[in-house]
Design a protein around this motif. Structure first.
Motif, PDB file in Angstrom:
ATOM      1  N   TRP A   1     -39.138 -42.492 -54.064  1.00 43.44           N
ATOM      2  CA  TRP A   1     -39.627 -42.025 -52.631  1.00 43.44           C
ATOM      3  C   TRP A   1     -39.251 -43.113 -51.592  1.00 43.44           C
ATOM      4  O   TRP A   1     -38.680 -42.798 -50.625  1.00 43.44           O
ATOM      5  CB  TRP A   1     -41.164 -41.945 -52.606  1.00 43.44           C
TER       6      TRP A   1
ATOM      7  N   TYR B   1     -49.558 -41.529 -57.402  1.00 41.04           N
ATOM      8  CA  TYR B   1     -48.463 -41.430 -56.614  1.00 41.04           C
ATOM      9  C   TYR B   1     -48.145 -39.866 -56.445  1.00 41.04           C
ATOM     10  O   TYR B   1     -47.866 -39.211 -55.595  1.00 41.04           O
ATOM     11  CB  TYR B   1     -47.267 -42.382 -56.628  1.00 41.04           C
TER      12      TYR B   1
ATOM     13  N   GLY C   1     -45.314 -50.768 -53.812  1.00 41.38           N
ATOM     14  CA  GLY C   1     -46.020 -49.352 -53.470  1.00 41.38           C
ATOM     15  C   GLY C   1     -44.906 -48.784 -52.550  1.00 41.38           C
ATOM     16  O   GLY C   1     -43.627 -48.728 -52.675  1.00 41.38           O
ATOM     17  N   ASN C   2     -45.341 -47.984 -51.484  1.00 43.15           N
ATOM     18  CA  ASN C   2     -44.568 -47.202 -50.643  1.00 43.15           C
ATOM     19  C   ASN C   2     -43.725 -48.120 -49.851  1.00 43.15           C
ATOM     20  O   ASN C   2     -42.931 -47.668 -48.768  1.00 43.15           O
ATOM     21  CB  ASN C   2     -45.344 -46.220 -49.841  1.00 43.15           C
TER      22      ASN C   2
ATOM     23  N   VAL D   1     -42.777 -43.839 -56.903  1.00 41.75           N
ATOM     24  CA  VAL D   1     -42.841 -44.555 -55.620  1.00 41.75           C
ATOM     25  C   VAL D   1     -41.455 -45.219 -55.332  1.00 41.75           C
ATOM     26  O   VAL D   1     -41.170 -44.967 -54.181  1.00 41.75           O
ATOM     27  CB  VAL D   1     -44.064 -45.417 -55.497  1.00 41.75           C
TER      28      VAL D   1
ATOM     29  N   PRO E   1     -47.293 -40.820 -52.019  1.00 41.34           N
ATOM     30  CA  PRO E   1     -46.936 -42.277 -51.724  1.00 41.34           C
ATOM     31  C   PRO E   1     -47.805 -42.990 -50.550  1.00 41.34           C
ATOM     32  O   PRO E   1     -47.821 -44.282 -50.425  1.00 41.34           O
ATOM     33  CB  PRO E   1     -45.392 -42.253 -51.726  1.00 41.34           C
TER      34      PRO E   1
END
Ligand SMILES: C[S@@+](CC[C@H](N)C(=O)[O-])C[C@H]1O[C@@H](n2cnc3c(N)ncnc32)[C@H](O)[C@@H]1O
Length: 202
Positions: free
Chosen positions: A80, A16, A53-54, A77, A21
């Motif tokens: 983010w 990442y 994940g994102n 991530v 991301p």
């Protein structure tokens, strides 16, 4: 901290950081969107996205009206995603979490997502986390072909043919597919197993 977790955390944080991301895609998974009609939140309906994940799929469910717990081992991530959630006012709760260790949050969810991630000893916990009548939506790499130029091929990270269907045989399987995607594009081709399954009512 287990070896797999330590390895996963470092590996994914590095990915990442290096690629960003959104490098693994920012649109919700087609398999999830294709089953939009089944994803009708009850009032205050809750969903869980493991290895989020994102948060592309968590954000999609939030926009449909769910409140989503989104778990991932990568602090990079998750940080983010927290910023994105604040910025966009999404009903997503990101949490940095090692799925090889801790239990899932102690609640039952209307929808449980598992995309592009395989941890076989989590199957039972995913089922337990699904409310009676709730859905599991799952898609991950499978070994349909002997050699694929892309995607994981080691047995730990890839499903056997038919394995996902067998794993959820005690649920009502609403849709199931094993498919080679992008067969015409050698750079993108991969084999995926995809499932939507409903937990029987008590
Ligand atoms: C291929 S990405 C998929 C992300 C997301 N589900 C999607 O489809 O966009 C795999 C994700 O699994 C996460 N992951 C790997 N090992 C994990 C573990 N032990 N616990 C929690 N998350 C993990 C990674 O950090 C990464 O975000």
């Amino acid at each position: 901290m287990g070896d797999r977790d330590r390895g996963d955390r470092q590996k994914w944080n590095r990915k990442y950081r290096d690629k960003g991301p959104e490098s693994f895609g920012s649109e919700p998974a087609e398999w999830l969107v294709a089953h939009r009609d089944l994803l009708t939140p009850e009032p205050h309906g809750r969903a869980l996205d493991v290895a989020c994940g994102n948060g592309r799929n968590a954000a999609y469910l939030a926009r449909l009206g769910f409140t989503v717990d989104a778990l991932d081992v990568s602090g990079v991530v998750i940080a983010w995603l927290r910023e994105r959630v604040d910025r966009e006012g999404l009903s997503v709760h990101p949490r940095c979490c090692d799925l090889t260790r801790g239990p899932l949050p102690p609640r039952e969810y209307q929808v449980v997502l598992n995309f592009n991630f395989l941890q076989r000893d989590l199957f039972a916990a995913l089922k337990d986390a699904t409310a009676p009548g709730g859905l599991v939506v799952f898609e991950s790499f499978t070994r349909l072909q002997v050699e694929l130029p892309r995607g994981p091929s080691d047995p730990e990270h890839t499903l056997e043919a038919g394995e996902l269907r067998r794993a959820f045989a005690d649920f009502e399987i609403l849709d199931y597919r094993e498919k080679t995607l992008f067969p015409e594009d050698v750079q993108k081709t991969r084999a995926m197993a995809s499932l939507v399954a409903r937990r029987p009512d008590r």
